[in-house]
Write an enzyme that holds these catalytic residues in place. Structure first.
Site, short mmCIF file in Angstrom:
data_model
loop_
_atom_site.label_atom_id
_atom_site.label_comp_id
_atom_site.label_asym_id
_atom_site.label_seq_id
_atom_site.Cartn_x
_atom_site.Cartn_y
_atom_site.Cartn_z
N GLN A 20 -4.06 -21.32 18.92
CA GLN A 20 -4.87 -20.32 18.21
C GLN A 20 -4.88 -18.99 18.96
OE1 GLN A 20 -8.76 -22.07 17.37
NE2 GLN A 20 -7.80 -23.91 16.59
N CYS A 21 -4.43 -18.99 20.22
CA CYS A 21 -4.34 -17.73 20.98
C CYS A 21 -3.12 -16.96 20.51
CB CYS A 21 -4.18 -17.99 22.48
SG CYS A 21 -5.53 -18.90 23.19
N THR A 23 2.90 -10.34 14.41
CA THR A 23 1.68 -10.75 13.70
C THR A 23 0.93 -9.49 13.31
OG1 THR A 23 1.49 -12.80 14.95
CG2 THR A 23 -0.55 -11.94 14.06
N SER A 46 1.34 -7.61 -1.35
CA SER A 46 2.07 -8.69 -0.66
C SER A 46 1.25 -9.97 -0.50
CB SER A 46 2.59 -8.20 0.69
OG SER A 46 1.57 -8.18 1.64
N SER A 47 -0.02 -9.94 -0.85
CA SER A 47 -0.79 -11.20 -0.88
C SER A 47 -0.20 -12.14 -1.92
CB SER A 47 -2.24 -10.93 -1.25
OG SER A 47 -2.71 -9.81 -0.58
N THR A 105 1.58 -4.86 4.08
CA THR A 105 1.42 -5.30 5.47
C THR A 105 0.84 -6.72 5.57
OG1 THR A 105 -0.77 -4.27 5.56
CG2 THR A 105 1.10 -2.97 6.37
N ASP A 106 0.10 -7.15 4.53
CA ASP A 106 -0.65 -8.40 4.67
C ASP A 106 0.24 -9.61 5.00
OD1 ASP A 106 -2.95 -7.02 4.22
OD2 ASP A 106 -3.25 -7.72 2.17
N THR A 165 0.81 -1.22 0.00
CA THR A 165 0.00 0.00 0.00
C THR A 165 0.84 1.27 0.00
OG1 THR A 165 -1.80 -1.10 1.15
CG2 THR A 165 -1.73 1.28 1.37
N1 ASP Z 1 -2.76 -5.58 0.38
C1 ASP Z 1 -1.67 -4.73 0.79
C2 ASP Z 1 -0.40 -5.56 0.76
O1 ASP Z 1 -0.15 -6.31 1.65
C3 ASP Z 1 -1.94 -4.19 2.15
C4 ASP Z 1 -0.89 -3.26 2.69
O2 ASP Z 1 0.17 -3.05 2.16
O3 ASP Z 1 -1.16 -2.70 3.76
O4 ASP Z 1 0.36 -5.45 -0.17
#
Ligand code: ASP
Length: 344
Positions: A278-279, A166, A58-59, A89-90, A13
């Site tokens: 899972q916690c 995380t 980043s997905s 961030t993902d 992003t």
């Molecule tokens: N979908 C974006 C990514 O991970 C989200 C971000 O950068 O915050 O590339």
């Protein structure tokens, strides 16, 4: 001497703008991104850049790209004092975790950062994150050693150990947390380095990159009502070398004979099964309840307080490094290689 920093741009992003026609965010050119942060020129730092083509959301991150980032750092290691990786961030926590294992005896900072709002947008968090990341990556002590010779994530005024982190919020600027390890650095009016929390490498030895990852791994979560055929299907997937099993609370699972039987059969066949809770906070303790003891007897190993991101990337690294040695991988999953786990 001025610190030399290499900014590696992978996407995310921070470097996106809105497509006027579709309304969706898409990546734009790196030079444009840097021109939006003229403040960088005020730092007493020499900045060079490297851009991956094309920049990605980043997905779409892959182990092959982790190898490329690792190679870029290794190839430029001697020429720079620190590295800042701009990343979405993902999956940032996965990349930070993977790099921490791939970069052995890291003596220089590798700081990942990004933003929740694009850098060209009013109220962006990208500028502050980027400037703080560069400052932290540049910081050295009187002997010239990096203050943070680790892979970290710099976000929302904090530097967190990468393999402890995380993504906790899709909304807030404070997008990341390291629930089981305190912050390495807090940036308020002053930048405070908590040096006793930061790893100390052997500065006299070279950094050793490891490029081989084996992604024959699976993550699955238990839930009340999970079906035997589904579990068997997961466990019988051909070539699976390791499974991260997300359990309840402090590492508990249903005590159904079919589940324990399937786990035991799978572990006996050489698959490494790691128990991660899972916690978000706290650790797996397989001796605490009967529902956990049975897992240990079935051959499941404790992941203690490791994050899922750390466990899955550590498994890729260990399977790549020690192929055909499941016992060794099991043993190393219960050891701290890069400060990723608390062993009490
Ligand atoms: N979908 C974006 C990514 O991970 C989200 C971000 O950068 O915050 O590339």
């Amino acid at each position: 001497m001025r610190s030399r920093i290499l900014i590696i741009y992978t996407g995310g992003t921070i470097g996106m703008h809105r497509n006027a026609r579709s309304g969706a965010l898409e990546p734009f050119d790196f030079e444009l991104l840097l021109s939006r942060v003229p403040e960088l020129q005020q730092l007493d730092t020499h900045i060079a850049t490297h851009q991956f083509h094309p920049p990605i959301d980043s997905s779409n991150m892959t182990p092959a790209m982790w190898t490329d980032i690792c190679r870029c750092i290794a190839d430029n290691y001697d020429a720079y004092d620190g590295f800042v990786v701009l990343h979405g961030t993902d999956t940032m926590a996965y990349t930070a975790s993977a790099l921490s294992f791939m970069l052995g005896n890291l003596t220089k900072p590798v700081v990942l950062t990004g933003s929740q709002l694009p850098i060209g947008q009013l109220r962006t968090d990208g500028k502050e994150n980027l400037i703080t990341a560069v400052e932290i990556a540049s910081a050295r002590d009187a002997a010239g050693h990096a203050l943070v010779p680790e892979v970290g994530i710099c976000f929302g005024g904090h530097l967190l150990r990468g393999n402890r982190t995380t993504k906790q919020s899709a909304e807030e600027f404070n997008a990341f947390e390291s629930f089981n390890y305190p912050h390495l650095v807090d940036a308020g009016i002053n930048i405070t380095y908590h040096r006793h929390r930061i790893l100390t490498p052997d500065f006299a030895q070279p950094m050793t990159p490891h490029f081989r990852l084996d992604n024959n791994v699976i993550i699955f979560s238990l839930f009340p009502g999970i079906r035997e055929d589904v579990i068997r299907h997961i466990m019988l997937t051909p070539h699976v070398g390791a499974i991260v099993m997300r359990t309840f609370g402090c590492g508990n699972a249903p005590q159904s004979p079919w589940l324990l039987g399937a786990l035991e059969e799978c572990a006996r066949g050489g698959t490494v099964i790691v128990n991660i809770s899972q916690c978000m906070q706290g650790a797996v303790e397989m001796g605490r309840y009967d529902a956990g003891v049975h897992l240990r007897e079935a051959g499941v190993v404790s992941g203690y307080d490791q994050t899922v991101e750390a466990a899955v990337t550590k498994l890729m690294y260990l399977l790549g490094r020690y192929p055909g040695e499941p016992e060794r991988v099991r043993r190393l999953m219960c050891e701290s290689l890069r400060g990723e786990v608390t062993l009490s």
